[in-house]
Design an enzyme around this catalytic site. Structure first.
Site, PDB file in Angstrom:
ATOM      1  N   ARG A   1       0.831  -1.215  -0.003  1.00  0.00           N
ATOM      2  CA  ARG A   1       0.141   0.044  -0.122  1.00  0.00           C
ATOM      3  C   ARG A   1       0.647   1.219  -0.055  1.00  0.00           C
ATOM      4  O   ARG A   1       0.432   2.269   0.634  1.00  0.00           O
ATOM      5  CB  ARG A   1      -0.986   0.047   1.275  1.00  0.00           C
ATOM      6  CG  ARG A   1      -1.904  -1.036   1.256  1.00  0.00           C
ATOM      7  CD  ARG A   1      -3.039  -0.998  -0.035  1.00  0.00           C
ATOM      8  NE  ARG A   1      -4.051  -1.864   0.309  1.00  0.00           N
ATOM      9  CZ  ARG A   1      -4.185  -3.035   0.149  1.00  0.00           C
ATOM     10  NH1 ARG A   1      -3.184  -3.783  -0.567  1.00  0.00           N
ATOM     11  NH2 ARG A   1      -5.193  -3.816   0.090  1.00  0.00           N
TER      12      ARG A   1
ATOM     13  N   SER B   1     -10.869  -1.177   2.946  1.00  0.00           N
ATOM     14  CA  SER B   1     -10.152  -1.105   4.256  1.00  0.00           C
ATOM     15  C   SER B   1      -9.801  -0.026   4.875  1.00  0.00           C
ATOM     16  O   SER B   1      -9.263   0.768   4.028  1.00  0.00           O
ATOM     17  CB  SER B   1      -8.689  -2.069   4.225  1.00  0.00           C
ATOM     18  OG  SER B   1      -9.138  -3.427   3.765  1.00  0.00           O
TER      19      SER B   1
ATOM     20  N   GLU C   1      -5.351   3.478   6.304  1.00  0.00           N
ATOM     21  CA  GLU C   1      -4.952   3.553   4.889  1.00  0.00           C
ATOM     22  C   GLU C   1      -5.630   4.438   4.059  1.00  0.00           C
ATOM     23  O   GLU C   1      -5.134   4.820   3.111  1.00  0.00           O
ATOM     24  CB  GLU C   1      -5.436   2.046   4.391  1.00  0.00           C
ATOM     25  CG  GLU C   1      -4.926   1.797   3.117  1.00  0.00           C
ATOM     26  CD  GLU C   1      -5.991   0.630   2.279  1.00  0.00           C
ATOM     27  OE1 GLU C   1      -6.782   0.952   1.359  1.00  0.00           O
ATOM     28  OE2 GLU C   1      -5.445  -0.418   2.459  1.00  0.00           O
TER      29      GLU C   1
HETATM   30  N1  EPU Z   1     -10.415 -11.584   9.738  1.00  0.00           N
HETATM   31  C1  EPU Z   1     -11.206 -11.623  10.913  1.00  0.00           C
HETATM   32  N2  EPU Z   1     -12.235 -10.569  11.280  1.00  0.00           N
HETATM   33  C2  EPU Z   1     -12.498  -9.799  10.372  1.00  0.00           C
HETATM   34  C3  EPU Z   1     -11.931  -9.616   9.089  1.00  0.00           C
HETATM   35  C4  EPU Z   1     -10.821 -10.539   8.769  1.00  0.00           C
HETATM   36  O1  EPU Z   1     -10.998 -12.417  11.721  1.00  0.00           O
HETATM   37  O2  EPU Z   1     -13.240  -9.172  10.546  1.00  0.00           O
HETATM   38  C5  EPU Z   1      -9.297 -12.479   9.487  1.00  0.00           C
HETATM   39  C6  EPU Z   1      -9.572 -13.293   8.295  1.00  0.00           C
HETATM   40  O3  EPU Z   1     -10.366 -14.489   8.866  1.00  0.00           O
HETATM   41  C7  EPU Z   1      -8.403 -13.765   8.041  1.00  0.00           C
HETATM   42  C8  EPU Z   1      -7.467 -12.362   8.081  1.00  0.00           C
HETATM   43  O4  EPU Z   1      -8.199 -11.554   9.106  1.00  0.00           O
HETATM   44  O5  EPU Z   1      -7.696 -14.894   8.842  1.00  0.00           O
HETATM   45  C9  EPU Z   1      -7.544 -11.549   6.803  1.00  0.00           C
HETATM   46  O6  EPU Z   1      -8.777 -11.393   6.283  1.00  0.00           O
HETATM   47  P1  EPU Z   1      -9.163 -11.144   4.594  1.00  0.00           P
HETATM   48  O7  EPU Z   1      -8.487 -12.335   3.976  1.00  0.00           O
HETATM   49  O8  EPU Z   1     -10.528 -10.544   4.500  1.00  0.00           O
HETATM   50  O9  EPU Z   1      -8.099  -9.881   4.313  1.00  0.00           O
HETATM   51  P2  EPU Z   1      -7.763  -8.479   5.133  1.00  0.00           P
HETATM   52  O10 EPU Z   1      -6.459  -8.870   5.663  1.00  0.00           O
HETATM   53  O11 EPU Z   1      -8.777  -8.219   6.027  1.00  0.00           O
HETATM   54  C10 EPU Z   1      -6.886  -7.532   2.924  1.00  0.00           C
HETATM   55  C11 EPU Z   1      -6.625  -6.080   2.305  1.00  0.00           C
HETATM   56  C12 EPU Z   1      -7.988  -5.952   1.503  1.00  0.00           C
HETATM   57  C13 EPU Z   1      -8.040  -7.107   0.492  1.00  0.00           C
HETATM   58  C14 EPU Z   1      -8.033  -8.578   1.042  1.00  0.00           C
HETATM   59  C15 EPU Z   1      -7.793  -9.821   0.326  1.00  0.00           C
HETATM   60  C16 EPU Z   1      -5.566  -4.466   3.422  1.00  0.00           C
HETATM   61  C17 EPU Z   1      -5.544  -3.319   4.331  1.00  0.00           C
HETATM   62  N3  EPU Z   1      -6.534  -5.115   3.049  1.00  0.00           N
HETATM   63  O12 EPU Z   1      -7.718  -7.326   3.877  1.00  0.00           O
HETATM   64  O13 EPU Z   1      -7.795  -4.612   0.547  1.00  0.00           O
HETATM   65  O14 EPU Z   1      -9.191  -7.123  -0.421  1.00  0.00           O
HETATM   66  O15 EPU Z   1      -6.733  -8.457   2.098  1.00  0.00           O
HETATM   67  O16 EPU Z   1      -6.426  -9.720  -0.300  1.00  0.00           O
HETATM   68  O17 EPU Z   1      -4.536  -5.120   3.084  1.00  0.00           O
HETATM   69  C18 EPU Z   1      -8.433  -2.702   0.683  1.00  0.00           C
HETATM   70  O18 EPU Z   1      -7.321  -2.347   0.907  1.00  0.00           O
HETATM   71  O19 EPU Z   1      -9.390  -1.587   0.714  1.00  0.00           O
HETATM   72  C19 EPU Z   1      -9.257  -3.990   0.757  1.00  0.00           C
HETATM   73  C20 EPU Z   1     -10.255  -4.369   0.651  1.00  0.00           C
END
Ligand code: EPU
Length: 334
Positions: free
Chosen positions: A160, A234, A330
């Protein structure tokens, strides 16, 4: 230039603030004509308004980049380089590439916003970042009006992050972005939920179209549509911390998710931390934490950017207190 325009339709949070000045440009010429005026005032360039939170009226010029057009600039047997205007809608551009069988962008389906914003923060999702398929960006230098091309090595892409957010902040306006896409694509399904979704879809040998559809399904199931519920994806970045911090959290929470981040560091899932701290699905008047993804703050309507900001601050302080981790926003705050 128009005066005193509401920015409600121009930010995905749907926050109703006014910009003192408002303009749009559709070509390099229109941009160059606008530059002398812009040099005399604070200004903001926007495409989809998908990564901004306004906490007050904007006392400068809010300028829409509406430069469109998609061109093939190079083709070999294996690859094609495609350039897209900064004002092209990102998802439509991805769908266009996927429909032509060009691989590389399918994991980035359904990300809100425009092409011009994609290099600013090296957008990424489901195991792919734009730096993986990036070829070059053409941008106008604000002080001189000249067009300059930036290649991969000039952009300092990180998680990012890019040079456009740091050393070159407010110095260039992105006009178009070119991507190197594959004519013999190999799909990337390494991100666990994609495999699971493809299985649910009963797909055995996934094409880029299948992967794109899987990503669309996953995003639709977890992330709110800004047209229905104000949000900016995010709100926080996933924090990168020393392994010792992870070990400490693990002593209480055995199943804390983490990903290697090199140099003795790990990336934690901010959404997980926020959920464990009890914020997921909580509503405070007009704002709240999304019930299906704790990393997403939402605006139900009729609220202010300050309310969203104050909620984010309360979350940051709580996560610091409970886990010793400092979350970074972010979303850009104005
Ligand atoms: N998780 C939770 N609770 C939640 C959300 C997530 O426990 O409410 C856990 C999930 O179970 C998983 C981990 O956190 O073990 C990661 O969750 P997820 O795969 O949903 O991805 P994220 O890390 O929350 C990031 C990006 C997203 C992107 C997804 C998929 C960032 C800040 N965000 O989210 O990007 O779509 O991975 O690659 O890096 C964005 O930047 O706007 C965005 C949506």
């Amino acid at each position: 230039m128009q005066e005193g325009v509401s920015l409600k339709p121009y930010n995905t949070f749907g926050i109703d603030v006014k910009a003192r000045h408002f303009a749009a440009f559709h070509s390099l010429q229109e941009l160059q004509d606008l530059l002398p005026t812009l040099r005399n005032m604070p200004f903001l360039i926007s495409g989809g308004g998908s990564n901004m939170l306004f906490t007050q009226d904007f006392e400068g010029a809010f300028v829409l980049n509406r430069m469109v057009g998609i061109q093939e600039v190079l083709r070999t047997e294996e690859e094609v380089v495609i350039s897209a205007g900064a004002g092209e809608n990102w998802h439509q551009f991805v769908q266009h590439s996927v429909s032509l069988g060009y691989g590389g962008l399918e994991n980035l389906s359904l990300i809100p916003g425009c092409v011009g914003a994609s290099p600013m923060q090296n957008i990424g999702a489901y195991g792919v970042e734009i730096k993986d398929v990036f070829e070059y960006v053409d941008a106008v230098e604000i002080s001189t009006g000249t067009l300059r091309r930036f290649h991969l090595e000039d952009c300092a892409f990180g998680y990012r992050e890019s040079v456009f957010k740091h050393q070159l902040k407010n110095q260039y306006i992105i006009c178009s972005v070119a991507f190197r896409l594959s004519l013999n694509p190999k799909v990337n399904t390494s991100y666990g939920v994609i495999e699971a979704e493809l299985e649910r879809m009963s797909v055995i040998n996934p094409s880029i179209k299948d992967v794109s559809q899987a990503v669309i399904n996953i995003r639709k199931s977890k992330l709110p549509d800004p047209a229905v519920l104000g949000n900016a994806g995010s709100f926080f970045k996933n924090p990168v911390v020393p392994e010792a911090v992870l070990d400490k959290i693990r002593s209480t929470y055995e199943k804390v998710p983490s990903y290697p981040a090199g140099e003795g560091n790990v990336k934690l899932a901010a959404g997980w931390l926020i959920e464990q701290a009890g914020w997921k699905g909580k509503r405070f008047g007009a704002v709240g934490v999304h019930e299906l993804q704790a990393l997403v703050l939402v605006h139900y309507g009729g609220g202010t950017g300050k309310e969203v900001y104050d909620l984010s601050q309360a979350i940051i302080e709580d996560i610091q207190q409970k886990f010793g981790v400092i979350l970074e926003r972010e979303v850009n705050i104005y």
